[in-house]
Design an enzyme around this catalytic site. Structure first.
Site, short mmCIF file in Angstrom:
data_model
loop_
_atom_site.label_atom_id
_atom_site.label_comp_id
_atom_site.label_asym_id
_atom_site.label_seq_id
_atom_site.Cartn_x
_atom_site.Cartn_y
_atom_site.Cartn_z
N ARG A 170 9.58 -1.96 9.55
CA ARG A 170 8.94 -2.05 10.88
C ARG A 170 7.59 -2.05 10.80
NH1 ARG A 170 10.16 4.94 8.45
NH2 ARG A 170 12.28 4.51 8.25
N ASP B 129 0.84 -0.90 0.15
CA ASP B 129 0.17 0.12 0.27
C ASP B 129 1.20 0.97 0.05
OD1 ASP B 129 -2.09 -1.99 0.34
OD2 ASP B 129 -2.27 -1.72 2.03
O1 RIB Z 1 -2.69 -4.44 2.75
C1 RIB Z 1 -3.20 -4.54 3.97
C2 RIB Z 1 -3.94 -3.71 4.68
O2 RIB Z 1 -4.75 -4.80 4.17
C3 RIB Z 1 -4.53 -4.18 6.20
O3 RIB Z 1 -4.09 -2.96 6.84
C4 RIB Z 1 -5.37 -4.75 6.13
O4 RIB Z 1 -6.45 -3.56 6.74
C5 RIB Z 1 -6.39 -5.22 5.01
O5 RIB Z 1 -7.24 -4.09 4.95
#
Ligand code: RIB
Length: 303
Positions: free
Chosen positions: A283, A250
């Site tokens: 982390r 992400d």
């Molecule tokens: O990509 C990681 C995320 O996937 C986590 O933070 C969890 O909430 C899921 O959405």
């Protein structure tokens, strides 16, 4: 600020337990102490884009009226994300149950809660129409991805991180400008069985038949940037000690979107994103692990 990003996606509170290994079906194992931290693919990506600097970042998402929502909104604001368009609904905030093994690998189950009620109405559509880049993922209804795509101004790319993996209908394929996927998601979307072990170039070539540009992230092997009519570019990985991979993809997507909004081309954006993702795995946590722009720039310069 030289660009605008709108992230349309999920927000979850992450309930995380370190485990010696992931349990099998029907098995109970003991883990470490429970941690509760801000997550959700959309919110993580918004934090990544905002912390990257240089691009004003808004988050379009939905949370409940519970303390999980307060935790998430506070985390996003700390990162510098505009949260004025986040829906607060009378349903629980999304929750992710996460186990992390000693190699930093995770297993995740999401209870979507408010994320499944997300909608794009006029205020959200107006913000999307002013964006240079719109970034979405698949923890929200596909109709929301369609609405976000429809609200874009001409020329503003829709970057879709197709996670978690699910089949895409033709009308969704048609609105994607940049697809970001890991190898498993790429194989699913390209219609390859996992046992086929197709290489990233083969997968990307298949996906380029559906979208103009593809980024395949390859973990420790870096990433592959593929565009129609241009030779693919391999972006090397940074060697780091993984503590927790949760949310690293992400962070990658958020930094990629911010760099594109500032005017970088896709390979340059992917190099910066690779440095940010590498720092994130060192982390614990998802949003808590998003690095500062200065750290990302310093690591990217070492490549
Ligand atoms: O990509 C990681 C995320 O996937 C986590 O933070 C969890 O909430 C899921 O959405």
């Amino acid at each position: 600020m030289s660009g605008r990003v709108v992230v349309v996606g999920s927000a979850n509170v992450d309930l995380v337990v370190d485990v010696p290994r992931h349990p099998s079906g029907g098995e109970t194992i003991l883990g470490g102490d429970l941690r509760r931290s801000p997550g959700g693919k959309g919110a993580n990506q918004a934090a990544g884009a905002a912390r990257a600097g240089g691009a004003e970042t808004s988050f379009v998402g939905a949370v409940g009226r519970d303390d999980s929502a307060d935790l998430l909104l506070a985390s996003l604001r700390r990162a510098g994300v505009r949260t004025d368009l986040v829906w607060r609904l009378d349903v629980p905030t999304g929750t992710a149950l996460i186990t992390v093994d000693p190699d930093g690998e995770n297993a995740i189950v999401v209870a979507p809660g408010a994320n499944s009620r997300l909608a794009v109405e006029s205020p959200q559509a107006e913000r999307i129409a002013a964006a240079d880049v719109v970034l979405a993922q698949l923890e929200i209804p596909l109709d929301v991805v369609r609405a976000a795509a429809a609200a874009r101004r001409p020329g503003a790319p829709l970057v879709l991180n197709a996670a978690p993996s699910r089949p895409l209908p033709d009308d969704v394929w048609d609105v994607v400008d940049v697809l970001v996927v890991n190898e498993h998601e790429a194989a699913d979307l390209a219609g390859h069985a996992p046992a086929e072990h197709a290489d990233a170039e083969t997968l990307a070539a298949a996906l380029l038949e559906r979208v103009p540009a593809v980024v395949v992230t390859l973990g420790g092997e870096g990433s592959l940037v593929a565009r129609r009519d241009t030779p693919p570019v391999r972006v090397p990985a940074h060697r780091v000690e993984a503590v927790d991979t949760t949310g690293a993809g992400d962070t990658y997507c958020g930094v990629l979107a911010a760099a594109l909004a500032r005017g970088d081309d896709l390979p340059a954006a992917a190099r910066l994103a690779a440095a940010a993702g590498a720092l994130a795995v060192t982390r614990p946590g998802a949003q808590d692990a998003v690095p500062a722009a200065s750290e990302v720039a310093a690591l990217a310069d070492t490549a």
